[in-house]
Design a protein around this motif. Structure first.
Motif, PDB file in Angstrom:
ATOM      1  N   UNK A  52       0.845  -1.193   0.000  1.00 45.56           N
ATOM      2  CA  UNK A  52       0.000   0.000   0.000  1.00 45.56           C
ATOM      3  C   UNK A  52       0.884   1.247   0.000  1.00 45.56           C
ATOM      4  N   UNK A  53       0.642   2.144  -0.952  1.00 46.68           N
ATOM      5  CA  UNK A  53       1.439   3.367  -1.085  1.00 46.68           C
ATOM      6  C   UNK A  53       0.678   4.551  -0.503  1.00 46.68           C
ATOM      7  N   UNK A  54       1.368   5.337   0.331  1.00 44.61           N
ATOM      8  CA  UNK A  54       0.779   6.527   0.938  1.00 44.61           C
ATOM      9  C   UNK A  54       1.607   7.735   0.560  1.00 44.61           C
ATOM     10  N   UNK A  55       0.976   8.737  -0.033  1.00 49.33           N
ATOM     11  CA  UNK A  55       1.694   9.937  -0.468  1.00 49.33           C
ATOM     12  C   UNK A  55       2.089  10.798   0.721  1.00 49.33           C
ATOM     13  N   UNK A  56       3.177  11.536   0.532  1.00 54.24           N
ATOM     14  CA  UNK A  56       3.633  12.439   1.588  1.00 54.24           C
ATOM     15  C   UNK A  56       2.680  13.617   1.726  1.00 54.24           C
ATOM     16  N   UNK A  57       2.708  14.220   2.919  1.00 55.94           N
ATOM     17  CA  UNK A  57       1.756  15.283   3.247  1.00 55.94           C
ATOM     18  C   UNK A  57       1.913  16.504   2.354  1.00 55.94           C
ATOM     19  N   UNK A  58       3.151  16.836   1.993  1.00 56.98           N
ATOM     20  CA  UNK A  58       3.379  18.034   1.172  1.00 56.98           C
ATOM     21  C   UNK A  58       2.751  17.877  -0.210  1.00 56.98           C
ATOM     22  N   UNK A  59       2.980  16.737  -0.863  1.00 56.68           N
ATOM     23  CA  UNK A  59       2.453  16.555  -2.218  1.00 56.68           C
ATOM     24  C   UNK A  59       0.930  16.490  -2.217  1.00 56.68           C
ATOM     25  N   UNK A  60       0.343  15.987  -1.138  1.00 58.29           N
ATOM     26  CA  UNK A  60      -1.118  15.952  -1.042  1.00 58.29           C
ATOM     27  C   UNK A  60      -1.668  17.365  -0.885  1.00 58.29           C
ATOM     28  N   UNK A  61      -1.047  18.147  -0.001  1.00 61.32           N
ATOM     29  CA  UNK A  61      -1.542  19.495   0.273  1.00 61.32           C
ATOM     30  C   UNK A  61      -1.438  20.401  -0.958  1.00 61.32           C
ATOM     31  N   UNK A  62      -0.343  20.291  -1.704  1.00 67.18           N
ATOM     32  CA  UNK A  62      -0.093  21.232  -2.801  1.00 67.18           C
ATOM     33  C   UNK A  62      -0.257  20.613  -4.181  1.00 67.18           C
TER      34      UNK A  62
END
Length: 249
Positions: A52-62
């Protein structure tokens, strides 16, 4: 790094992977980088043992907002706001002269030398980031160093911040103080529950910024071992409680 002849240095750890478009995206960032920019970074994802891949918080926010330039203040603000450092070691490209000027990675650091490096470089330059996910971190790699080194120790970032804070004032000073406390609490959160917290972990903690956090740290140092797990799993360590306290300061 000392032996390299290129202007830019990219890093790739043994438990990470660059995506096919990492170099392409890095070149786009380089093309947009002014002389004031010394760090380029892309988004990344964490891949669990079950895939399962989870994106980092920065790339999700921006996501979808394109390239974004950050100075030291905006970088630290994003770090605190997202509860995570925006830069990931295998998603970064750094100017070689900036790495040398900042003193390279501190070889005595057993954990956290990457975060310490970004902060020292950002004190001298700016960053340019892309929210595009271009690298992966695999958390199930056998023999990973971060699984064998304790977090029950002082973060090497603390010493760097203690040097920087007296040289600053106003909003920057308060941001750096908050970052100091944030990293102390992060280390304490990881190590608490299995053993008593070493007081050295929170040496220099800015009590006036977060008195509740300081009380938690004291409790984890001096409570009986049988109660540590209860403290760790209770509301005292809930991220939303710490986050509300952090955002209100």
């Amino acid at each position: 790094i000392r032996s390299a002849t290129s202007r830019w240095i990219a890093l790739l750890d043994a438990d990470d992977r660059w995506h096919d478009d990492f170099i392409e995206e890095s070149n786009k960032l380089i093309a947009q980088a002014s002389d004031r920019v010394g760090i380029l970074f892309t988004g990344w994802e964490s891949v669990s043992p079950n895939g399962v891949a989870t994106r980092d918080a920065y790339s999700v926010r921006y996501e979808g907002l394109g390239f974004r330039r950050l100075d030291l203040e905006s970088f630290v603000s994003a770090w605190l706001d997202l509860d995570a450092c925006p830069v990931f070691p295998s998603g970064v490209v750094v100017r070689r002269d900036m790495l040398l000027d900042a003193g390279l990675f501190q070889e005595h650091c057993r954990r956290g030398e990457d975060k310490d490096m970004w902060l020292r470089v950002l004190a001298k330059t700016h960053a340019l980031g892309s929210p595009r996910v271009c690298s992966s971190y695999y958390s199930d790699i056998p023999g990973a160093m971060n699984k064998t080194i304790s977090t029950n120790m002082r973060h090497c970032l603390c010493a760097t911040l203690e040097e920087m804070i007296p040289q600053t004032s106003g909003a920057r000073r308060r941001l750096l103080m908050r970052l100091f406390n944030h990293q102390v609490i992060e280390y304490a959160r990881w190590s608490a529950g299995s053993e008593r917290l070493s007081p050295d972990v929170y040496r220099g903690f800015f009590v006036s910024i977060n008195p509740l956090g300081y009380l938690l740290l004291l409790a984890l140092s001096y409570l009986p071992t049988r109660l540590l797990k209860t403290v760790r799993e209770g509301t005292l360590w809930a991220r939303d409680v710490i986050g509300r306290r952090r955002s209100s300061t």
